[in-house]
Write a protein that holds these residues in place. Sequence first.
Motif, PDB file in Angstrom:
ATOM      1  N   VAL A  57     -67.719 -12.800 -39.914  1.00  0.00           N
ATOM      2  CA  VAL A  57     -67.004 -14.067 -40.028  1.00  0.00           C
ATOM      3  C   VAL A  57     -67.825 -15.013 -40.893  1.00  0.00           C
ATOM      4  CG1 VAL A  57     -66.135 -16.059 -38.750  1.00  0.00           C
ATOM      5  CG2 VAL A  57     -65.998 -13.788 -37.737  1.00  0.00           C
ATOM      6  N   VAL A  58     -67.200 -15.649 -41.869  1.00  0.00           N
ATOM      7  CA  VAL A  58     -67.843 -16.717 -42.641  1.00  0.00           C
ATOM      8  C   VAL A  58     -67.657 -17.996 -41.834  1.00  0.00           C
ATOM      9  CG1 VAL A  58     -67.841 -18.045 -44.776  1.00  0.00           C
ATOM     10  CG2 VAL A  58     -67.380 -15.581 -44.839  1.00  0.00           C
ATOM     11  N   TYR A  59     -68.761 -18.557 -41.313  1.00  0.00           N
ATOM     12  CA  TYR A  59     -68.628 -19.736 -40.462  1.00  0.00           C
ATOM     13  C   TYR A  59     -69.065 -21.024 -41.142  1.00  0.00           C
ATOM     14  CZ  TYR A  59     -73.628 -19.340 -39.352  1.00  0.00           C
ATOM     15  OH  TYR A  59     -74.994 -19.268 -39.428  1.00  0.00           O
ATOM     16  N   SER A  60     -69.633 -20.914 -42.346  1.00  0.00           N
ATOM     17  CA  SER A  60     -70.014 -22.102 -43.099  1.00  0.00           C
ATOM     18  C   SER A  60     -70.196 -21.707 -44.557  1.00  0.00           C
ATOM     19  CB  SER A  60     -71.302 -22.699 -42.538  1.00  0.00           C
ATOM     20  OG  SER A  60     -71.575 -23.953 -43.141  1.00  0.00           O
ATOM     21  N   LYS A  61     -70.309 -22.704 -45.404  1.00  0.00           N
ATOM     22  CA  LYS A  61     -70.536 -22.456 -46.819  1.00  0.00           C
ATOM     23  C   LYS A  61     -71.445 -23.558 -47.356  1.00  0.00           C
ATOM     24  CE  LYS A  61     -68.009 -20.939 -50.849  1.00  0.00           C
ATOM     25  NZ  LYS A  61     -66.718 -20.677 -51.440  1.00  0.00           N
ATOM     26  N   VAL A  62     -72.483 -23.159 -48.104  1.00  0.00           N
ATOM     27  CA  VAL A  62     -73.399 -24.100 -48.731  1.00  0.00           C
ATOM     28  C   VAL A  62     -73.314 -23.843 -50.225  1.00  0.00           C
ATOM     29  CG1 VAL A  62     -75.786 -24.859 -48.951  1.00  0.00           C
ATOM     30  CG2 VAL A  62     -74.927 -24.084 -46.725  1.00  0.00           C
ATOM     31  N   ASP A  63     -72.761 -24.795 -50.944  1.00  0.00           N
ATOM     32  CA  ASP A  63     -72.443 -24.614 -52.358  1.00  0.00           C
ATOM     33  C   ASP A  63     -71.587 -23.346 -52.496  1.00  0.00           C
ATOM     34  OD1 ASP A  63     -73.823 -26.953 -53.108  1.00  0.00           O
ATOM     35  OD2 ASP A  63     -75.716 -25.851 -53.186  1.00  0.00           O
ATOM     36  N   ASP A  64     -72.063 -22.328 -53.187  1.00  0.00           N
ATOM     37  CA  ASP A  64     -71.298 -21.082 -53.334  1.00  0.00           C
ATOM     38  C   ASP A  64     -71.768 -19.988 -52.377  1.00  0.00           C
ATOM     39  OD1 ASP A  64     -69.667 -22.104 -55.321  1.00  0.00           O
ATOM     40  OD2 ASP A  64     -71.037 -21.502 -56.923  1.00  0.00           O
ATOM     41  N   LEU A  65     -72.705 -20.299 -51.476  1.00  0.00           N
ATOM     42  CA  LEU A  65     -73.266 -19.311 -50.562  1.00  0.00           C
ATOM     43  C   LEU A  65     -72.509 -19.319 -49.237  1.00  0.00           C
ATOM     44  CD1 LEU A  65     -75.526 -17.274 -49.897  1.00  0.00           C
ATOM     45  CD2 LEU A  65     -76.839 -19.220 -49.027  1.00  0.00           C
ATOM     46  N   GLU A  66     -71.923 -18.173 -48.872  1.00  0.00           N
ATOM     47  CA  GLU A  66     -71.233 -18.047 -47.596  1.00  0.00           C
ATOM     48  C   GLU A  66     -72.248 -17.727 -46.501  1.00  0.00           C
ATOM     49  OE1 GLU A  66     -68.383 -14.950 -48.330  1.00  0.00           O
ATOM     50  OE2 GLU A  66     -66.867 -16.399 -48.961  1.00  0.00           O
ATOM     51  N   ILE A  67     -72.189 -18.449 -45.383  1.00  0.00           N
ATOM     52  CA  ILE A  67     -73.047 -18.219 -44.234  1.00  0.00           C
ATOM     53  C   ILE A  67     -72.224 -17.391 -43.242  1.00  0.00           C
ATOM     54  CG2 ILE A  67     -74.516 -19.287 -42.496  1.00  0.00           C
ATOM     55  CD1 ILE A  67     -75.209 -19.987 -45.441  1.00  0.00           C
ATOM     56  N   LYS A  68     -72.736 -16.200 -42.907  1.00  0.00           N
ATOM     57  CA  LYS A  68     -71.934 -15.239 -42.158  1.00  0.00           C
ATOM     58  C   LYS A  68     -72.525 -14.910 -40.790  1.00  0.00           C
ATOM     59  CE  LYS A  68     -70.437 -13.151 -46.461  1.00  0.00           C
ATOM     60  NZ  LYS A  68     -70.474 -11.946 -47.289  1.00  0.00           N
ATOM     61  N   LEU A  69     -71.640 -14.509 -39.902  1.00  0.00           N
ATOM     62  CA  LEU A  69     -71.993 -14.022 -38.577  1.00  0.00           C
ATOM     63  C   LEU A  69     -71.464 -12.607 -38.455  1.00  0.00           C
ATOM     64  CD1 LEU A  69     -72.614 -14.882 -35.383  1.00  0.00           C
ATOM     65  CD2 LEU A  69     -70.145 -14.673 -35.328  1.00  0.00           C
ATOM     66  N   ASP A  70     -72.342 -11.670 -38.087  1.00  0.00           N
ATOM     67  CA  ASP A  70     -71.928 -10.286 -37.857  1.00  0.00           C
ATOM     68  C   ASP A  70     -71.778 -10.054 -36.371  1.00  0.00           C
ATOM     69  OD1 ASP A  70     -72.064  -9.671 -40.554  1.00  0.00           O
ATOM     70  OD2 ASP A  70     -74.131  -8.987 -40.438  1.00  0.00           O
ATOM     71  N   GLY A  71     -70.711  -9.368 -35.988  1.00  0.00           N
ATOM     72  CA  GLY A  71     -70.486  -9.015 -34.591  1.00  0.00           C
ATOM     73  C   GLY A  71     -70.560  -7.513 -34.414  1.00  0.00           C
ATOM     74  N   TYR A  72     -71.303  -7.083 -33.416  1.00  0.00           N
ATOM     75  CA  TYR A  72     -71.433  -5.659 -33.092  1.00  0.00           C
ATOM     76  C   TYR A  72     -70.904  -5.459 -31.671  1.00  0.00           C
ATOM     77  CZ  TYR A  72     -74.635  -5.509 -37.056  1.00  0.00           C
ATOM     78  OH  TYR A  72     -75.194  -5.606 -38.308  1.00  0.00           O
ATOM     79  N   ILE A  73     -69.869  -4.666 -31.529  1.00  0.00           N
ATOM     80  CA  ILE A  73     -69.278  -4.397 -30.217  1.00  0.00           C
ATOM     81  C   ILE A  73     -69.399  -2.906 -29.946  1.00  0.00           C
ATOM     82  CG2 ILE A  73     -67.186  -4.515 -28.824  1.00  0.00           C
ATOM     83  CD1 ILE A  73     -66.262  -6.827 -30.650  1.00  0.00           C
ATOM     84  N   PRO A  74     -70.064  -2.519 -28.834  1.00  0.00           N
ATOM     85  CA  PRO A  74     -70.187  -1.101 -28.517  1.00  0.00           C
ATOM     86  C   PRO A  74     -68.811  -0.472 -28.290  1.00  0.00           C
ATOM     87  CG  PRO A  74     -71.537  -2.442 -27.047  1.00  0.00           C
ATOM     88  CD  PRO A  74     -70.719  -3.373 -27.864  1.00  0.00           C
TER      89      PRO A  74
END
Length: 64
Positions: free
Chosen positions: A9-26
């Motif tokens: 999930v992209v949860y924020s953006k700084v200029d052109d840089l996407e700040i992402k969250l990775d989810g791992y579900i067993p």
Amino acid sequence: MSAEPTFTVVYSKVDDLEIKLDGYIPTSSFGKLPTVLFFHGGGLTCGDRKDLWFPHWLRGEHPL
């Protein structure tokens, strides 16, 4: 658990840089599961959220 995230999930953006969250579900677990949050401390200047030891350690791979 797969080495690749179940979702990203992209949860924020700084200029052109996407700040992402990775989810791992067993895939082999049922019911309620604990949540573990790990923050990459690169300060948006270096590194990558995927090149660290923690996701490997969490999956029991122990690369160190």
